[in-house]
Design a protein around this motif. Structure first.
Motif, PDB file in Angstrom:
ATOM      1  N   PRO A 179       0.793  -1.239   0.000  1.00  0.00           N
ATOM      2  CA  PRO A 179       0.000   0.000   0.000  1.00  0.00           C
ATOM      3  C   PRO A 179       0.821   1.285   0.000  1.00  0.00           C
ATOM      4  O   PRO A 179       0.342   2.316  -0.439  1.00  0.00           O
ATOM      5  CB  PRO A 179      -0.828  -0.097   1.287  1.00  0.00           C
ATOM      6  CG  PRO A 179      -0.716  -1.514   1.744  1.00  0.00           C
ATOM      7  CD  PRO A 179       0.551  -2.073   1.176  1.00  0.00           C
ATOM      8  N   GLU A 180       2.073   1.251   0.460  1.00  0.00           N
ATOM      9  CA  GLU A 180       2.794   2.519   0.628  1.00  0.00           C
ATOM     10  C   GLU A 180       3.519   2.999  -0.635  1.00  0.00           C
ATOM     11  O   GLU A 180       4.062   4.098  -0.656  1.00  0.00           O
ATOM     12  CB  GLU A 180       3.812   2.411   1.761  1.00  0.00           C
ATOM     13  CG  GLU A 180       4.974   1.497   1.464  1.00  0.00           C
ATOM     14  CD  GLU A 180       5.901   1.371   2.679  1.00  0.00           C
ATOM     15  OE1 GLU A 180       6.866   2.134   2.753  1.00  0.00           O
ATOM     16  OE2 GLU A 180       5.648   0.505   3.531  1.00  0.00           O
ATOM     17  N   ASP A 181       3.561   2.194  -1.698  1.00  0.00           N
ATOM     18  CA  ASP A 181       4.353   2.568  -2.872  1.00  0.00           C
ATOM     19  C   ASP A 181       3.710   3.690  -3.692  1.00  0.00           C
ATOM     20  O   ASP A 181       2.554   4.046  -3.471  1.00  0.00           O
ATOM     21  CB  ASP A 181       4.583   1.338  -3.757  1.00  0.00           C
ATOM     22  CG  ASP A 181       5.597   0.383  -3.139  1.00  0.00           C
ATOM     23  OD1 ASP A 181       6.391   0.830  -2.295  1.00  0.00           O
ATOM     24  OD2 ASP A 181       5.580  -0.806  -3.489  1.00  0.00           O
ATOM     25  N   GLY A 182       4.468   4.211  -4.639  1.00  0.00           N
ATOM     26  CA  GLY A 182       3.964   5.352  -5.397  1.00  0.00           C
ATOM     27  C   GLY A 182       4.385   5.340  -6.856  1.00  0.00           C
ATOM     28  O   GLY A 182       5.089   4.440  -7.324  1.00  0.00           O
ATOM     29  N   GLN A 183       3.962   6.374  -7.540  1.00  0.00           N
ATOM     30  CA  GLN A 183       4.211   6.526  -8.975  1.00  0.00           C
ATOM     31  C   GLN A 183       4.388   8.008  -9.264  1.00  0.00           C
ATOM     32  O   GLN A 183       3.775   8.848  -8.598  1.00  0.00           O
ATOM     33  CB  GLN A 183       3.002   5.978  -9.736  1.00  0.00           C
ATOM     34  CG  GLN A 183       3.190   5.907 -11.231  1.00  0.00           C
ATOM     35  CD  GLN A 183       1.909   5.431 -11.924  1.00  0.00           C
ATOM     36  OE1 GLN A 183       1.137   4.670 -11.349  1.00  0.00           O
ATOM     37  NE2 GLN A 183       1.688   5.908 -13.119  1.00  0.00           N
ATOM     38  N   VAL A 184       5.200   8.320 -10.263  1.00  0.00           N
ATOM     39  CA  VAL A 184       5.494   9.723 -10.532  1.00  0.00           C
ATOM     40  C   VAL A 184       5.844   9.892 -12.013  1.00  0.00           C
ATOM     41  O   VAL A 184       6.241   8.929 -12.669  1.00  0.00           O
ATOM     42  CB  VAL A 184       6.673  10.151  -9.608  1.00  0.00           C
ATOM     43  CG1 VAL A 184       7.995   9.537 -10.061  1.00  0.00           C
ATOM     44  CG2 VAL A 184       6.796  11.635  -9.474  1.00  0.00           C
ATOM     45  N   HIS A 185       5.697  11.107 -12.522  1.00  0.00           N
ATOM     46  CA  HIS A 185       6.227  11.463 -13.848  1.00  0.00           C
ATOM     47  C   HIS A 185       7.701  11.782 -13.600  1.00  0.00           C
ATOM     48  O   HIS A 185       8.034  12.842 -13.025  1.00  0.00           O
ATOM     49  CB  HIS A 185       5.481  12.685 -14.372  1.00  0.00           C
ATOM     50  CG  HIS A 185       5.829  13.084 -15.774  1.00  0.00           C
ATOM     51  ND1 HIS A 185       7.128  13.299 -16.191  1.00  0.00           N
ATOM     52  CD2 HIS A 185       5.051  13.311 -16.859  1.00  0.00           C
ATOM     53  CE1 HIS A 185       7.135  13.646 -17.471  1.00  0.00           C
ATOM     54  NE2 HIS A 185       5.889  13.644 -17.902  1.00  0.00           N
ATOM     55  N   PRO A 186       8.626  10.881 -13.999  1.00  0.00           N
ATOM     56  CA  PRO A 186      10.010  11.034 -13.532  1.00  0.00           C
ATOM     57  C   PRO A 186      10.695  12.304 -14.030  1.00  0.00           C
ATOM     58  O   PRO A 186      11.482  12.910 -13.296  1.00  0.00           O
ATOM     59  CB  PRO A 186      10.708   9.770 -14.063  1.00  0.00           C
ATOM     60  CG  PRO A 186       9.840   9.233 -15.141  1.00  0.00           C
ATOM     61  CD  PRO A 186       8.444   9.668 -14.825  1.00  0.00           C
ATOM     62  N   VAL A 187      10.406  12.717 -15.261  1.00  0.00           N
ATOM     63  CA  VAL A 187      11.123  13.873 -15.808  1.00  0.00           C
ATOM     64  C   VAL A 187      10.650  15.166 -15.130  1.00  0.00           C
ATOM     65  O   VAL A 187      11.458  16.011 -14.717  1.00  0.00           O
ATOM     66  CB  VAL A 187      10.969  13.916 -17.344  1.00  0.00           C
ATOM     67  CG1 VAL A 187      11.512  15.212 -17.920  1.00  0.00           C
ATOM     68  CG2 VAL A 187      11.695  12.716 -17.960  1.00  0.00           C
ATOM     69  N   LYS A 188       9.324  15.297 -14.972  1.00  0.00           N
ATOM     70  CA  LYS A 188       8.823  16.502 -14.290  1.00  0.00           C
ATOM     71  C   LYS A 188       9.349  16.555 -12.850  1.00  0.00           C
ATOM     72  O   LYS A 188       9.667  17.618 -12.334  1.00  0.00           O
ATOM     73  CB  LYS A 188       7.298  16.500 -14.274  1.00  0.00           C
ATOM     74  CG  LYS A 188       6.665  16.785 -15.619  1.00  0.00           C
ATOM     75  CD  LYS A 188       5.165  16.873 -15.445  1.00  0.00           C
ATOM     76  CE  LYS A 188       4.447  17.163 -16.732  1.00  0.00           C
ATOM     77  NZ  LYS A 188       2.976  17.135 -16.534  1.00  0.00           N
ATOM     78  N   LEU A 189       9.395  15.392 -12.200  1.00  0.00           N
ATOM     79  CA  LEU A 189       9.898  15.340 -10.822  1.00  0.00           C
ATOM     80  C   LEU A 189      11.341  15.854 -10.756  1.00  0.00           C
ATOM     81  O   LEU A 189      11.664  16.747  -9.970  1.00  0.00           O
ATOM     82  CB  LEU A 189       9.859  13.893 -10.305  1.00  0.00           C
ATOM     83  CG  LEU A 189      10.608  13.669  -8.984  1.00  0.00           C
ATOM     84  CD1 LEU A 189       9.800  14.185  -7.805  1.00  0.00           C
ATOM     85  CD2 LEU A 189      10.946  12.189  -8.774  1.00  0.00           C
ATOM     86  N   GLN A 190      12.204  15.289 -11.612  1.00  0.00           N
ATOM     87  CA  GLN A 190      13.626  15.637 -11.518  1.00  0.00           C
ATOM     88  C   GLN A 190      13.891  17.068 -11.953  1.00  0.00           C
ATOM     89  O   GLN A 190      14.722  17.753 -11.360  1.00  0.00           O
ATOM     90  CB  GLN A 190      14.457  14.653 -12.343  1.00  0.00           C
ATOM     91  CG  GLN A 190      14.463  13.275 -11.712  1.00  0.00           C
ATOM     92  CD  GLN A 190      14.951  12.209 -12.672  1.00  0.00           C
ATOM     93  OE1 GLN A 190      16.144  12.024 -12.840  1.00  0.00           O
ATOM     94  NE2 GLN A 190      14.034  11.523 -13.319  1.00  0.00           N
ATOM     95  N   HIS A 191      13.189  17.529 -12.980  1.00  0.00           N
ATOM     96  CA  HIS A 191      13.409  18.915 -13.386  1.00  0.00           C
ATOM     97  C   HIS A 191      12.943  19.871 -12.287  1.00  0.00           C
ATOM     98  O   HIS A 191      13.563  20.907 -12.046  1.00  0.00           O
ATOM     99  CB  HIS A 191      12.716  19.194 -14.726  1.00  0.00           C
ATOM    100  CG  HIS A 191      13.437  18.532 -15.880  1.00  0.00           C
ATOM    101  ND1 HIS A 191      12.917  18.438 -17.137  1.00  0.00           N
ATOM    102  CD2 HIS A 191      14.644  17.910 -15.946  1.00  0.00           C
ATOM    103  CE1 HIS A 191      13.776  17.805 -17.937  1.00  0.00           C
ATOM    104  NE2 HIS A 191      14.822  17.467 -17.215  1.00  0.00           N
ATOM    105  N   GLY A 192      11.862  19.494 -11.603  1.00  0.00           N
ATOM    106  CA  GLY A 192      11.390  20.326 -10.473  1.00  0.00           C
ATOM    107  C   GLY A 192      12.439  20.390  -9.371  1.00  0.00           C
ATOM    108  O   GLY A 192      12.717  21.466  -8.818  1.00  0.00           O
ATOM    109  N   ILE A 193      13.055  19.245  -9.064  1.00  0.00           N
ATOM    110  CA  ILE A 193      14.072  19.240  -7.998  1.00  0.00           C
ATOM    111  C   ILE A 193      15.312  20.013  -8.452  1.00  0.00           C
ATOM    112  O   ILE A 193      15.920  20.758  -7.685  1.00  0.00           O
ATOM    113  CB  ILE A 193      14.445  17.790  -7.603  1.00  0.00           C
ATOM    114  CG1 ILE A 193      13.209  17.056  -7.065  1.00  0.00           C
ATOM    115  CG2 ILE A 193      15.561  17.782  -6.550  1.00  0.00           C
ATOM    116  CD1 ILE A 193      13.421  15.561  -6.804  1.00  0.00           C
TER     117      ILE A 193
END
Ligand SMILES: Cc1cc2nc3c(=O)[nH]c(=O)nc-3n(C[C@H](O)[C@H](O)[C@H](O)COP(=O)(O)OP(=O)(O)OC[C@H]3O[C@@H](n4cnc5c(N)ncnc54)[C@H](O)[C@@H]3O)c2cc1C
Length: 419
Positions: A179-193
């Motif tokens: 239940p604790e796992d997740g999903q993300v748009h990897p490129v938007k995530l990394q560019h945001g960071i």
């Protein structure tokens, strides 16, 4: 912003939207720490060091998050796709638990960064699925549940009918949910960071390939784009590409290809959670727009899925299409195909820590196909180690666990051409 129409951009679906521009290195650079490699590892380390007030630079040879980090499935998993029992057999109980804890802490770290900076990256914590294709696989996963639970990671068996559309239910013997796992748009995530790291003072440069580097009079001199960057500490975050800079690491980190495809948006919901099947060799998820992103099937052609070539191959792509046809028998148009290079470590665990502490050279790489879910906590801990503090969370990832690396008494003072 750069436009998706630029032909040199990576071809994964994650790269189809406009992205921020990160400038190449076009003058000298002096920082305390210099990171080579701008994937999830380099970017999260740059952020963490900048957050601590360190002066930090990053050089990436291509687009930021353009290699494996921008070509993956975007799953943030704490428990690896392989049965936990197998992990315990390989690494011992402590070692297996350390990997789980890094996964959980990485996810927490990324969630915290997404929330702190309001990064728009389709992040969702909706759990993940392991779907077994046979009774043998089911028993392997079931046998792992008590040990996983004992180590604080609840994975539970759920009815296949609850998580798989009716048409695909006969394909699977059992289903398990974390239940604790997740999903993300990897490129938007990394560019945001990366943008947040720059705001904190990090100097991040794309299109700046490090050709060679040398330890000289107590500093690293690093060459890219005809410019010289100098730093007291150098961190190699080049994952699969590491042996190109440090040939001595070729026996420890090997390039392995992973392939994926993305369909047109589907009206039907095939899965509401990231899903893994066949011992982790097959995986898929569905984006908020309904596209099925599906890939893996490396086991169909193990021997060919090696090296640095990122052209999708007919054999693997048609195997993935076979998996797609099982999940969507009515058919779905395929809009994108891509491949990426993963760095597989000799014992399946990343190499994180000092490679040569005397010459201030550290490494964080070899994520063996799980870097999106592991790197962010590895770099949190590595940032502590770089200040010569204790970092128990990454102790079992110390590169010197390999005796042949310990035996390099002469140290590493030249990287790249001439190494
Ligand atoms: C198809 C596929 C699916 C995957 N799915 C998942 C998933 O769902 N979940 C998960 O956790 N993991 C997944 N992975 C694995 C994950 O993508 C990687 O483990 C992770 O991205 C590694 O990040 P990294 O920053 O260490 O390496 P990379 O993203 O490879 O970044 C290293 C960077 O170093 C740069 N570089 C290399 N040499 C030089 C040089 N000389 N000078 C400057 N820069 C250099 C490269 O250009 C590259 O951008 C998948 C991988 C693939 C290919």
């Amino acid at each position: 912003m750069t436009s998706p129409r630029d032909a040199s951009r990576p071809t994964s679906w994650w790269w189809t939207q406009p992205t921020p521009t990160f400038q190449p290195l076009d003058s000298g650079l002096d920082t305390d720490v210099l990171i080579v490699g701008g994937g999830i590892t380099g970017i999260t380390l740059a952020y963490t060091l900048a957050e601590k007030g360190a002066s930090v630079g990053l050089l990436e040879s291509g687009y930021l998050a353009g290699e494996a980090s921008g070509r993956n499935a975007g799953f943030l998993l704490a428990a690896p796709a392989e049965p936990y029992r197998e992990r315990v057999e390989f690494w011992g109980r402590e070692g297996a638990r350390a990997v789980l804890q890094i996964g959980r802490r990485s996810h927490q770290r990324l969630r915290e960064l997404v929330q702190r900076h309001g990064i728009d990256c389709d992040y969702e914590q909706k759990g993940s699925l392991r779907l077994s294709r046979s009774s043998v696989e089911t028993e392997d996963i079931r046998a792992s549940l008590p040990e996983l639970r004992h180590d604080g990671f609840p994975m539970r068996e759920v009815p296949v009918a609850e998580v798989v559309p009716a048409v695909a239910q006969p394909l699977f013997d059992a289903a398990f949910e974390v239940p604790e796992d997740g999903q993300v748009h990897p490129v938007k995530l990394q560019h945001g960071i990366a943008v947040a790291a720059i705001e904190k003072g990090a100097r991040i440069h794309a299109h700046s390939r490090v050709t060679h580097a040398r330890w000289q009079a107590g500093l690293w001199e690093v060459h890219a784009n005809g410019q010289t960057a100098r730093a007291r500490t150098l961190v190699i975050a080049t994952n699969a590409h590491t042996p190109q800079l440090i040939p001595a690491l070729a026996p420890f980190i090997a390039p392995r290809r992973g392939q994926m495809l993305a369909t047109e948006p589907l009206t039907e919901r095939i899965t509401s959670q990231p899903a893994y099947a066949q011992y982790g060799y097959q995986y898929w998820c569905q984006t908020p727009s309904g596209r099925l992103i599906i890939g893996g099937w490396r086991d169909v052609d193990f021997d060919a899925e090696v090296g640095f070539d990122t052209q999708p191959t007919e054999r693997i792509q048609s195997a993935i299409e076979g998996g797609l046809a099982q999940l969507v028998p009515a058919g779905a148009a395929i809009e994108h195909r891509w491949a990426g290079t993963m760095g597989f470590a000799r014992d399946g665990r990343p190499l994180v820590g000092w490679l040569d502490a005397a010459h201030h050279l550290a490494i964080c790489g070899g994520f063996t196909g799980h870097g999106m879910g592991m790197a962010a906590a590895c770099t949190l801990d590595l940032a502590e180690l770089l200040e010569f503090k204790r970092a128990p969370g990454i102790a079992s990832f110390d590169p010197h666990r390999f005796p042949d690396l310990r035996q390099r008494h002469e140290g590493i003072i030249v990287l790249g051409a001439g190494a």
